[in-house]
Design a protein around this motif. Structure first.
Motif: not given
Length: 397
Positions: A15-20, A38-46, A48-53, A371-374
């Motif tokens: 949960a504390q990772k800056t990138e998941k 398979l996705c990569r996320f940085k941050g959460s909520g508004l 959120t930075k997202f990329s599809l791997i 899932g990232n938001e959870a």
């Protein structure tokens, strides 16, 4: 102070990772296969930075489809079969995840979490079941513990129950991801997903969350696909060839549109429990159209899907500068898209690919986002939807 157990320590660490790195799984009402994003996320909520791997749909074998269809959208089904399928699907989806990861050359240990939608087998909003004393209900099977144990990856599942527990209907959950990934101040947007059921999210240009609408609008591909299977032994109408070879039967179309669902206030939800071949046959009986050609039937069902979408948009949104971004299998249905463009000539219609979101992968991506938001988000109040974080956590061991 007692230390956290190993599972909880790992959960906090993730949960504390800056990138998941997370996997979103979606298995829809069409039962085509399992979508794995398979996705990569940085941050959460508004933020959120997202990329599809990577993304893949692994098709289901007919034998698997037949097993699920024994309990799918039936008021009465074998309780034993439901019980067995719950365990089996969780394990089976885990196998498919491992298959995808192996094909991508990625080890399970490199993935932080799986977010699994599961397989819906029954959706029962109160407005449909009308049973006194009972609230909204929905059931997705494919146990999260089995998925976690099979893959060795932390799994978040059963997202819809929290939405219902806090007063929602459990759908459409696209709302939360659409807002985070699809909003743009200064532009009125509709994110339209045409899966088995068609749903949309209205994102007003002013960015006011109170004005956002996310709702089912009617059938998407479910009736078209069912008619193609029954009358043409085809899974779907490829390139809309069947629809284009037929003609719209206006009497049948009017009968199909004659249902209270279409006049109910949004947000609302529906499913194959209502929009089935039995619904079509009843409409044919009322309109005396049982003897029309199969080509005309598929054409009329395609027009039915298109008209329910355009009617809803025309009746509910009177704004300039609207752009529609489509996703789901119906985004490739040429017949439907042509009808949308003819009925909404002033509206720009593109796919979510123009937003950087693969139209085929969108729903799986949105569950990965949930899932990232959870794990690290905060609940958000959007429109009249409950402000909740959804999903139940299953540890691998």
């Amino acid at each position: 102070m007692l230390a956290l157990n190993t599972n909880l320590q790992k959960l906090v660490s993730i949960a504390q990772k800056t990138e998941k790195t997370g996997i979103g799984l979606m298995s829809g009402t069409s039962l085509d296969g399992l979508d794995i994003a398979l996705c990569r996320f940085k941050g959460s909520g508004l933020q959120t930075k997202f990329s599809l791997i990577n993304f893949i749909t692994i098709p289901y074998a007919d034998a698997f489809k037949n097993e699920v269809q024994q309990v799918f959208a039936h008021k009465e089904a074998s309780l034993e079969k439901v019980c067995l399928l719950n365990e089996y699907i969780g394990d089976f989806h885990g196998q498919l995840v491992l298959q995808a990861l192996n094909g991508w050359g990625i080890k399970p240990a490199e993935v932080d979490f799986i977010a699994s939608h599961g397989q819906t087998i029954y959706h029962a909003p109160k407005r449909r079941h009308k049973q006194p004393g009972y609230s909204n209900g929905t059931l997705q099977i494919g146990d999260g513990d089995h998925l976690a144990v099979k893959t060795g990856i932390l799994t978040i599942s059963d997202f819809r129950q929290k939405h219902i527990a806090t007063g929602g209907e459990g759908a459409p959950l696209a709302l939360y991801g659409d807002v985070l990934l699809g909003s743009k101040i200064g532009e009125n947007r509709i994110l339209l997903n045409i899966g088995g059921i068609a749903n949309l999210t209205w994102l007003p240009a002013d960015g006011n969350y109170a004005g956002i609408v996310c709702t089912d609008v009617g059938p998407g591909n479910t009736l078209i696909d069912a008619a193609c299977r029954k009358h043409f032994n085809k899974a779907y109408d490829e390139d809309s060839k069947i629809a284009f070879s037929g003609n719209i039967n206006e009497d049948l179309l009017a009968a199909l549109l004659d249902h209270p669902f279409f006049s109910e206030q949004a947000p609302k939800t529906t499913g194959p429990e209502l929009f089935s071949l039995a619904y079509v046959e009843a409409a044919q009986q009322r309109s005396n159209t049982l003897n029309i050609s199969n080509e005309d039937l598929v054409c009329t069902l395609s027009a039915f899907t298109a008209k329910t979408i355009t009617d809803f948009i025309s009746k509910n949104f009177e704004a300039d500068n609207i752009r529609i971004f489509t996703s789901g299998g119906g985004a490739r249905n040429i017949y439907i898209i042509e009808h949308l463009k003819k009925a909404l000539p002033l509206v720009a219609i593109k796919t979510t690919g123009d937003l950087g979101i693969d139209p085929d992968a969108k729903e799986a991506i949105l569950f990965a986002l949930l899932g990232n938001e959870a794990l690290c988000g905060e609940s958000m109040a959007i429109g009249n939807n409950p402000a909740v974080l959804m999903g139940k956590i299953s540890f691998p061991l």
